[in-house]
Design a protein around this motif. Sequence first.
Motif, PDB file in Angstrom:
ATOM      1  N   ASP A 108      32.655  23.227  76.100  1.00 41.39           N
ATOM      2  CA  ASP A 108      31.716  21.939  75.621  1.00 41.39           C
ATOM      3  C   ASP A 108      32.349  21.446  74.512  1.00 41.39           C
ATOM      4  O   ASP A 108      32.731  20.219  74.494  1.00 41.39           O
ATOM      5  CB  ASP A 108      30.360  22.378  75.234  1.00 41.39           C
ATOM      6  N   ASN A 109      32.549  22.189  73.486  1.00 40.27           N
ATOM      7  CA  ASN A 109      33.047  21.532  71.983  1.00 40.27           C
ATOM      8  C   ASN A 109      34.630  21.043  72.369  1.00 40.27           C
ATOM      9  O   ASN A 109      34.677  19.947  71.865  1.00 40.27           O
ATOM     10  CB  ASN A 109      33.141  22.740  71.083  1.00 40.27           C
ATOM     11  N   ARG A 110      35.251  21.736  72.909  1.00 40.10           N
ATOM     12  CA  ARG A 110      36.742  21.383  72.938  1.00 40.10           C
ATOM     13  C   ARG A 110      37.038  20.222  73.987  1.00 40.10           C
ATOM     14  O   ARG A 110      37.411  19.015  73.647  1.00 40.10           O
ATOM     15  CB  ARG A 110      37.753  22.531  73.146  1.00 40.10           C
ATOM     16  N   TYR A 111      36.841  20.633  75.181  1.00 46.04           N
ATOM     17  CA  TYR A 111      37.020  19.588  76.488  1.00 46.04           C
ATOM     18  C   TYR A 111      35.995  18.376  76.395  1.00 46.04           C
ATOM     19  O   TYR A 111      36.166  17.362  76.704  1.00 46.04           O
ATOM     20  CB  TYR A 111      37.184  20.376  77.548  1.00 46.04           C
ATOM     21  N   GLY A 112      34.781  18.685  75.997  1.00 42.66           N
ATOM     22  CA  GLY A 112      33.746  17.828  76.169  1.00 42.66           C
ATOM     23  C   GLY A 112      33.694  16.802  75.286  1.00 42.66           C
ATOM     24  O   GLY A 112      33.830  15.545  75.414  1.00 42.66           O
ATOM     25  N   THR A 113      33.468  17.259  73.971  1.00 40.81           N
ATOM     26  CA  THR A 113      33.815  16.396  72.881  1.00 40.81           C
ATOM     27  C   THR A 113      35.197  15.787  72.697  1.00 40.81           C
ATOM     28  O   THR A 113      35.067  14.318  72.287  1.00 40.81           O
ATOM     29  CB  THR A 113      33.758  17.292  71.590  1.00 40.81           C
ATOM     30  N   GLY A 114      36.083  16.306  72.932  1.00 40.93           N
ATOM     31  CA  GLY A 114      37.452  15.494  72.880  1.00 40.93           C
ATOM     32  C   GLY A 114      37.444  14.440  73.692  1.00 40.93           C
ATOM     33  O   GLY A 114      37.812  13.360  73.544  1.00 40.93           O
ATOM     34  N   GLN A 115      36.991  14.733  75.091  1.00 39.75           N
ATOM     35  CA  GLN A 115      37.272  13.499  76.343  1.00 39.75           C
ATOM     36  C   GLN A 115      35.959  12.423  75.929  1.00 39.75           C
ATOM     37  O   GLN A 115      36.275  11.307  75.772  1.00 39.75           O
ATOM     38  CB  GLN A 115      36.929  13.891  77.494  1.00 39.75           C
ATOM     39  N   SER A 116      34.789  12.965  75.476  1.00 36.32           N
ATOM     40  CA  SER A 116      33.700  12.011  75.384  1.00 36.32           C
ATOM     41  C   SER A 116      33.713  11.133  74.110  1.00 36.32           C
ATOM     42  O   SER A 116      33.198   9.954  74.195  1.00 36.32           O
ATOM     43  CB  SER A 116      32.378  12.610  75.613  1.00 36.32           C
ATOM     44  N   THR A 117      34.160  11.900  73.166  1.00 38.19           N
ATOM     45  CA  THR A 117      34.412  10.933  71.807  1.00 38.19           C
ATOM     46  C   THR A 117      35.208   9.748  72.081  1.00 38.19           C
ATOM     47  O   THR A 117      35.022   8.639  71.809  1.00 38.19           O
ATOM     48  CB  THR A 117      34.795  11.860  70.698  1.00 38.19           C
ATOM     49  N   LEU A 118      36.443  10.055  72.655  1.00 28.13           N
ATOM     50  CA  LEU A 118      37.676   8.957  72.917  1.00 28.13           C
ATOM     51  C   LEU A 118      36.777   8.106  73.948  1.00 28.13           C
ATOM     52  O   LEU A 118      37.064   6.794  73.825  1.00 28.13           O
ATOM     53  CB  LEU A 118      38.754   9.495  73.382  1.00 28.13           C
ATOM     54  N   ASP A 119      36.176   8.442  74.885  1.00 26.10           N
ATOM     55  CA  ASP A 119      35.652   7.601  75.754  1.00 26.10           C
ATOM     56  C   ASP A 119      34.445   6.531  75.231  1.00 26.10           C
ATOM     57  O   ASP A 119      34.495   5.423  75.178  1.00 26.10           O
ATOM     58  CB  ASP A 119      34.851   8.344  76.877  1.00 26.10           C
ATOM     59  N   GLY A 120      33.702   7.042  74.113  1.00 21.15           N
ATOM     60  CA  GLY A 120      32.795   6.210  73.506  1.00 21.15           C
ATOM     61  C   GLY A 120      33.546   5.339  72.911  1.00 21.15           C
ATOM     62  O   GLY A 120      33.316   3.825  72.585  1.00 21.15           O
ATOM     63  N   LEU A 143      27.747   9.584  72.566  1.00 23.00           N
ATOM     64  CA  LEU A 143      26.247   9.342  73.313  1.00 23.00           C
ATOM     65  C   LEU A 143      26.045   8.126  73.175  1.00 23.00           C
ATOM     66  O   LEU A 143      25.039   7.571  73.832  1.00 23.00           O
ATOM     67  CB  LEU A 143      25.485  10.609  72.926  1.00 23.00           C
ATOM     68  N   ALA A 144      26.178   7.608  71.764  1.00 17.09           N
ATOM     69  CA  ALA A 144      25.761   6.063  71.568  1.00 17.09           C
ATOM     70  C   ALA A 144      26.215   5.015  72.441  1.00 17.09           C
ATOM     71  O   ALA A 144      25.833   4.083  72.776  1.00 17.09           O
ATOM     72  CB  ALA A 144      25.984   5.788  69.922  1.00 17.09           C
ATOM     73  N   ALA A 145      27.764   5.111  72.345  1.00 22.58           N
ATOM     74  CA  ALA A 145      28.530   4.135  73.038  1.00 22.58           C
ATOM     75  C   ALA A 145      29.085   4.599  74.536  1.00 22.58           C
ATOM     76  O   ALA A 145      29.624   3.873  75.264  1.00 22.58           O
ATOM     77  CB  ALA A 145      29.610   3.666  72.221  1.00 22.58           C
ATOM     78  N   ALA A 146      28.729   5.822  74.877  1.00 23.91           N
ATOM     79  CA  ALA A 146      29.045   6.488  76.282  1.00 23.91           C
ATOM     80  C   ALA A 146      28.236   7.227  76.779  1.00 23.91           C
ATOM     81  O   ALA A 146      26.915   7.064  76.557  1.00 23.91           O
ATOM     82  CB  ALA A 146      30.391   7.141  76.161  1.00 23.91           C
ATOM     83  N   GLU A 147      28.437   8.008  77.687  1.00 25.09           N
ATOM     84  CA  GLU A 147      27.422   9.033  78.351  1.00 25.09           C
ATOM     85  C   GLU A 147      27.314  10.470  78.049  1.00 25.09           C
ATOM     86  O   GLU A 147      26.782  11.234  78.597  1.00 25.09           O
ATOM     87  CB  GLU A 147      27.662   8.964  79.823  1.00 25.09           C
ATOM     88  N   GLY A 148      28.067  10.824  77.031  1.00 23.61           N
ATOM     89  CA  GLY A 148      28.187  12.142  76.462  1.00 23.61           C
ATOM     90  C   GLY A 148      29.106  13.029  77.342  1.00 23.61           C
ATOM     91  O   GLY A 148      30.297  12.446  78.067  1.00 23.61           O
ATOM     92  N   HIS A 149      29.231  14.176  76.994  1.00 21.47           N
ATOM     93  CA  HIS A 149      30.162  15.272  77.792  1.00 21.47           C
ATOM     94  C   HIS A 149      30.079  14.975  79.415  1.00 21.47           C
ATOM     95  O   HIS A 149      28.990  14.959  80.008  1.00 21.47           O
ATOM     96  CB  HIS A 149      29.625  16.409  77.443  1.00 21.47           C
ATOM     97  N   PRO A 150      31.174  15.331  79.999  1.00 21.62           N
ATOM     98  CA  PRO A 150      31.111  15.392  81.377  1.00 21.62           C
ATOM     99  C   PRO A 150      30.225  16.639  82.012  1.00 21.62           C
ATOM    100  O   PRO A 150      30.150  17.437  81.359  1.00 21.62           O
ATOM    101  CB  PRO A 150      32.613  15.773  81.728  1.00 21.62           C
ATOM    102  N   SER A 151      29.816  16.183  83.157  1.00 20.70           N
ATOM    103  CA  SER A 151      28.929  17.234  83.578  1.00 20.70           C
ATOM    104  C   SER A 151      29.279  18.706  83.747  1.00 20.70           C
ATOM    105  O   SER A 151      28.737  19.816  83.816  1.00 20.70           O
ATOM    106  CB  SER A 151      28.220  16.806  84.953  1.00 20.70           C
ATOM    107  N   ALA A 152      30.703  18.554  84.038  1.00 21.62           N
ATOM    108  CA  ALA A 152      31.322  19.955  84.629  1.00 21.62           C
ATOM    109  C   ALA A 152      31.137  21.144  83.177  1.00 21.62           C
ATOM    110  O   ALA A 152      31.247  22.036  83.459  1.00 21.62           O
ATOM    111  CB  ALA A 152      32.760  19.783  84.793  1.00 21.62           C
ATOM    112  N   VAL A 153      31.468  20.540  81.901  1.00 24.69           N
ATOM    113  CA  VAL A 153      31.354  21.343  80.876  1.00 24.69           C
ATOM    114  C   VAL A 153      29.913  21.586  80.371  1.00 24.69           C
ATOM    115  O   VAL A 153      29.718  22.803  80.116  1.00 24.69           O
ATOM    116  CB  VAL A 153      31.954  20.961  79.432  1.00 24.69           C
TER     117      VAL A 153
END
Length: 425
Positions: free
Chosen positions: A191-203, A348-358
């Motif tokens: 969650d922290n590594r792969y989820g935050t890494g991807q979703s932060t840059l997505d946002g 989460l403000a500008a995107a959808e948060g972490h991918p569902s898989a994590v």
Amino acid sequence: MTATYTQPKHEVKDLSLAPLGKQRIEWAGREMPVLRQIRDRFAAEKPLAGIRLVACCHVTTETANLAIALKAAGADAVLIASNPLSTQDDVAACLVAEYGIPVFAIKGEDAETYVRHVQVALDHRPNIIIDDGCDVVATLVKERQDQLSEIIGTTEETTTGIVRLRAMFKDGVLTFPAINVNDADTKHFFDNRYGTGQSTLDGIIRATNILLAGKNVVVAGYGWCGKGTALRARGLGANVIVTEIDPTKAIEAVMDGFRVMPMSEAAPQGDLFITVTGNKHVIRSEHFDVMKDGAIVCNSGHFDIEIDLKALGAKAKEVRTVRNFTEEYRLQNGKSVIVLGEGRLVNLAAAEGHPSAVMDMSFANQALGCEYLVKNKGKLEPGIHSIPVEVDKQIARLKLQAMGIYIDNLTPDQIEYMNSWTSGT
């Protein structure tokens, strides 16, 4: 045929958004096979029957799947937002209209509404609290002492929340068990590594549409969230600088190939700044003074205090919105600083948060953590408890199986060797 429910008390933006929310919840559920298996078992066994439960979480499609699983387990659950900008209004509407789950969450709600929703949640007189940042538990301890005897325990899944719980325990005010979901291996490694890494840059990319390749990206903090963010930024071609206060983590960042320096040195060099520390005022007045014109700052830590926006506002002669979730602060010195998502969680403000898989693994930990509290009611001492190792490993096994991956088992001879001190060279 869709089941119908009597709509509970709620406060959401627009119930007519429910059909879209249902589609999105079901789409997320496709990537959450572990939680689905838990939900199916919960529906048969009802381990949370009769339990009043409050969940203070980001109201996203993934959280919706957790809420549905908790209801299947028999819980009388209420859901509120853990962040004013993270709510997905169609998801909130669907949970009320389609699943009969009381939700009090509106994207962009003001601070007064957010605080009121915390009080609404506590009015439910919960036995279990699922917290994301410890706001509900902290409010309970400070303002609802008469309800403490009704609490079986809480589960917490953020670093920020665990820090607050440890401080509460140190001060002697945490009088019930708290399950540290945040530090479960199947949570923070993924969650922290792969989820935050991807979703932060997505946002960031959704908010700005900037090209990251060639940019100097400053990542403040090299915990698991910082590692993931730095790794993903480098993968997109950015030149990554890491700032840290922990010497061990700083060495790790250096050996992972990143430049490491204090924020005072990084501030004039950075094009994009991302805070993921869990602490306050990581970027502050003296840093804004030396930033490049047009530097972009954002936060992916839990609370909106990592960037000192009050100090930035005092330096600004004008603040204007230039894109959705993107504000330009024009400073007295003639330069500008761009702030994303009001300094709140940009993923989460500008995107959808972490991918569902994590989130599948994170919320599996939450669901099983609640079950563990109920099964061990009265047996756990007040304080912070880890997710049992066997539960953590079982979640990992279920995830692997869902991915079609299988691993070796120890042979009897290997088990004997690992438990013996007499064998050796």
